[in-house]
Design a protein around this motif. Structure first.
Motif, PDB file in Angstrom:
ATOM      1  N   TYR A  31      -6.373  13.594   3.872  1.00 52.56           N
ATOM      2  CA  TYR A  31      -7.423  14.426   4.465  1.00 52.56           C
ATOM      3  C   TYR A  31      -7.369  15.842   3.882  1.00 52.56           C
ATOM      4  O   TYR A  31      -8.405  16.455   3.583  1.00 52.56           O
ATOM      5  N   ARG A  32      -6.155  16.343   3.704  1.00 51.87           N
ATOM      6  CA  ARG A  32      -5.994  17.705   3.199  1.00 51.87           C
ATOM      7  C   ARG A  32      -6.331  17.836   1.716  1.00 51.87           C
ATOM      8  O   ARG A  32      -6.509  18.957   1.226  1.00 51.87           O
ATOM      9  N   ALA A  37       0.830  -1.214   0.000  1.00 51.66           N
ATOM     10  CA  ALA A  37       0.000   0.000   0.000  1.00 51.66           C
ATOM     11  C   ALA A  37       0.858   1.256   0.000  1.00 51.66           C
ATOM     12  O   ALA A  37       0.515   2.255  -0.655  1.00 51.66           O
ATOM     13  N   THR A  38       1.983   1.221   0.719  1.00 48.35           N
ATOM     14  CA  THR A  38       2.851   2.405   0.750  1.00 48.35           C
ATOM     15  C   THR A  38       3.391   2.731  -0.645  1.00 48.35           C
ATOM     16  O   THR A  38       3.545   3.899  -1.003  1.00 48.35           O
ATOM     17  N   GLY A  80       3.246   5.238  11.938  1.00 51.57           N
ATOM     18  CA  GLY A  80       3.661   6.584  11.556  1.00 51.57           C
ATOM     19  C   GLY A  80       3.249   6.900  10.137  1.00 51.57           C
ATOM     20  O   GLY A  80       2.744   7.998   9.844  1.00 51.57           O
ATOM     21  N   TRP A  81       3.449   5.928   9.240  1.00 54.32           N
ATOM     22  CA  TRP A  81       3.057   6.142   7.843  1.00 54.32           C
ATOM     23  C   TRP A  81       1.549   6.288   7.720  1.00 54.32           C
ATOM     24  O   TRP A  81       1.067   7.180   7.012  1.00 54.32           O
ATOM     25  N   LEU A  82       0.798   5.419   8.371  1.00 47.93           N
ATOM     26  CA  LEU A  82      -0.658   5.464   8.250  1.00 47.93           C
ATOM     27  C   LEU A  82      -1.208   6.795   8.739  1.00 47.93           C
ATOM     28  O   LEU A  82      -2.076   7.398   8.091  1.00 47.93           O
ATOM     29  N   ALA A  83      -0.704   7.276   9.873  1.00 48.84           N
ATOM     30  CA  ALA A  83      -1.185   8.550  10.408  1.00 48.84           C
ATOM     31  C   ALA A  83      -0.846   9.704   9.471  1.00 48.84           C
ATOM     32  O   ALA A  83      -1.702  10.542   9.147  1.00 48.84           O
ATOM     33  N   ALA A  84       0.405   9.754   9.012  1.00 47.74           N
ATOM     34  CA  ALA A  84       0.832  10.850   8.139  1.00 47.74           C
ATOM     35  C   ALA A  84       0.116  10.804   6.795  1.00 47.74           C
ATOM     36  O   ALA A  84      -0.308  11.839   6.269  1.00 47.74           O
ATOM     37  N   ALA A  85      -0.016   9.609   6.223  1.00 51.73           N
ATOM     38  CA  ALA A  85      -0.691   9.485   4.926  1.00 51.73           C
ATOM     39  C   ALA A  85      -2.166   9.843   5.049  1.00 51.73           C
ATOM     40  O   ALA A  85      -2.746  10.456   4.144  1.00 51.73           O
ATOM     41  N   TRP A 141       6.808  13.338  -0.511  1.00 53.23           N
ATOM     42  CA  TRP A 141       5.850  12.379   0.003  1.00 53.23           C
ATOM     43  C   TRP A 141       6.034  11.022  -0.643  1.00 53.23           C
ATOM     44  O   TRP A 141       5.916   9.982   0.015  1.00 53.23           O
ATOM     45  N   ALA A 142       6.319  11.007  -1.933  1.00 54.86           N
ATOM     46  CA  ALA A 142       6.494   9.741  -2.642  1.00 54.86           C
ATOM     47  C   ALA A 142       7.674   8.958  -2.083  1.00 54.86           C
ATOM     48  O   ALA A 142       7.580   7.747  -1.810  1.00 54.86           O
ATOM     49  N   TRP A 143       8.810   9.639  -1.905  1.00 54.84           N
ATOM     50  CA  TRP A 143       9.988   8.957  -1.381  1.00 54.84           C
ATOM     51  C   TRP A 143       9.793   8.524   0.053  1.00 54.84           C
ATOM     52  O   TRP A 143      10.216   7.435   0.459  1.00 54.84           O
ATOM     53  N   TRP A 144       9.149   9.345   0.846  1.00 56.01           N
ATOM     54  CA  TRP A 144       8.901   8.998   2.238  1.00 56.01           C
ATOM     55  C   TRP A 144       8.021   7.761   2.330  1.00 56.01           C
ATOM     56  O   TRP A 144       8.257   6.879   3.175  1.00 56.01           O
TER      57      TRP A 144
END
Length: 225
Positions: free
Chosen positions: A217-218, A151-152, A207-212, A167-170
């Motif tokens: 959301y934005r 999914a990432t 961490g990824w799920l929260a940030a993504a 964002w893509a690289w992260w």
């Protein structure tokens, strides 16, 4: 004066629901980790440096960790639906949501099948034989980690198309950390190192799920806009 009917016409219920679903992606990780760590610090015989959190499903009050894992899985599935709605709204595919939802299903399945006792926990339990339930618990965990990692990379591709390079690289790096952290634990020379790499993978997941979730959301317009 604006009438109630006019306000209802302006309110975007689809956007509101999508944003609400994505909110569960922010909540899931902190919920799981907070409750898990509290249990780890209060259970006799549990060593957070040598035992994975899933072992808390065993012994006294094990039902609390089982419920923790199951609820986290349900929250993740809700977030997955938010991913699908948000990404399709922005010209993406449903694959990230499907993979994330399958990860949530694996979390719930892992809650159904308890792990085998390990390394002296629970105290007095035999660790000589593997059970079918223990094997299934590990299998669902392994498959779930791979699904989350996939999914990432789907999200990374979506971000790259939107020219969101950072964002893509992260997102890609997060996926790699999840896979390497989970599977390297099995070949580490000591239990402590194995649990450490597992912790790194778990923190990378949430961490990824929260940030993504926040990032998606934005991208969803405010319901009142």
């Amino acid at each position: 004066m604006t009438s109630t009917s006019q306000l209802n016409e302006r309110f975007d219920r689809t956007a509101a629901v999508t944003r609400s679903l994505l909110g569960w992606g922010v909540v899931a990780g902190p919920f799981y980790l907070t409750l898990g760590v509290v249990l780890a610090l209060t259970r006799d015989g549990f060593d957070i440096t040598r035992h994975p959190l899933s072992l808390l499903m065993l012994g006294a009050y094990g039902w609390i960790q089982t419920l923790n894992l199951a609820l986290t899985g349900l929250m993740t599935m809700a977030a997955a639906l938010g991913f699908t709605r948000a990404m399709r709204r922005s010209g993406g595919t449903s694959w990230a949501g499907i993979l994330l939802g399958a990860f949530g299903v694996c979390l719930v399945a892992s809650a159904i099948f308890a792990p085998d006792p390990m390394d002296g926990f629970p105290e007095g339990a035999s660790t000589s034989e593997l059970s079918l339930g223990g094997i299934l618990h590990f299998a669902f965990g392994a498959v779930g980690f791979l699904l989350l990692a996939a999914a990432t990379f789907v999200v990374a591709r979506w971000c790259a198309r939107r020219r969101e390079t950072t964002w893509a690289w992260w997102s890609r790096i997060s996926g790699i950390v999840v896979v390497v952290g989970f599977f390297s634990g099995a070949v580490m020379p000591s239990r402590e190192l194995g649990v450490l790499t597992l912790w790194i993978a778990v923190l990378a997941i949430w961490g990824w799920l929260a940030a993504a979730s926040i990032h998606l959301y934005r991208t969803v317009p405010h319901p009142d806009a």
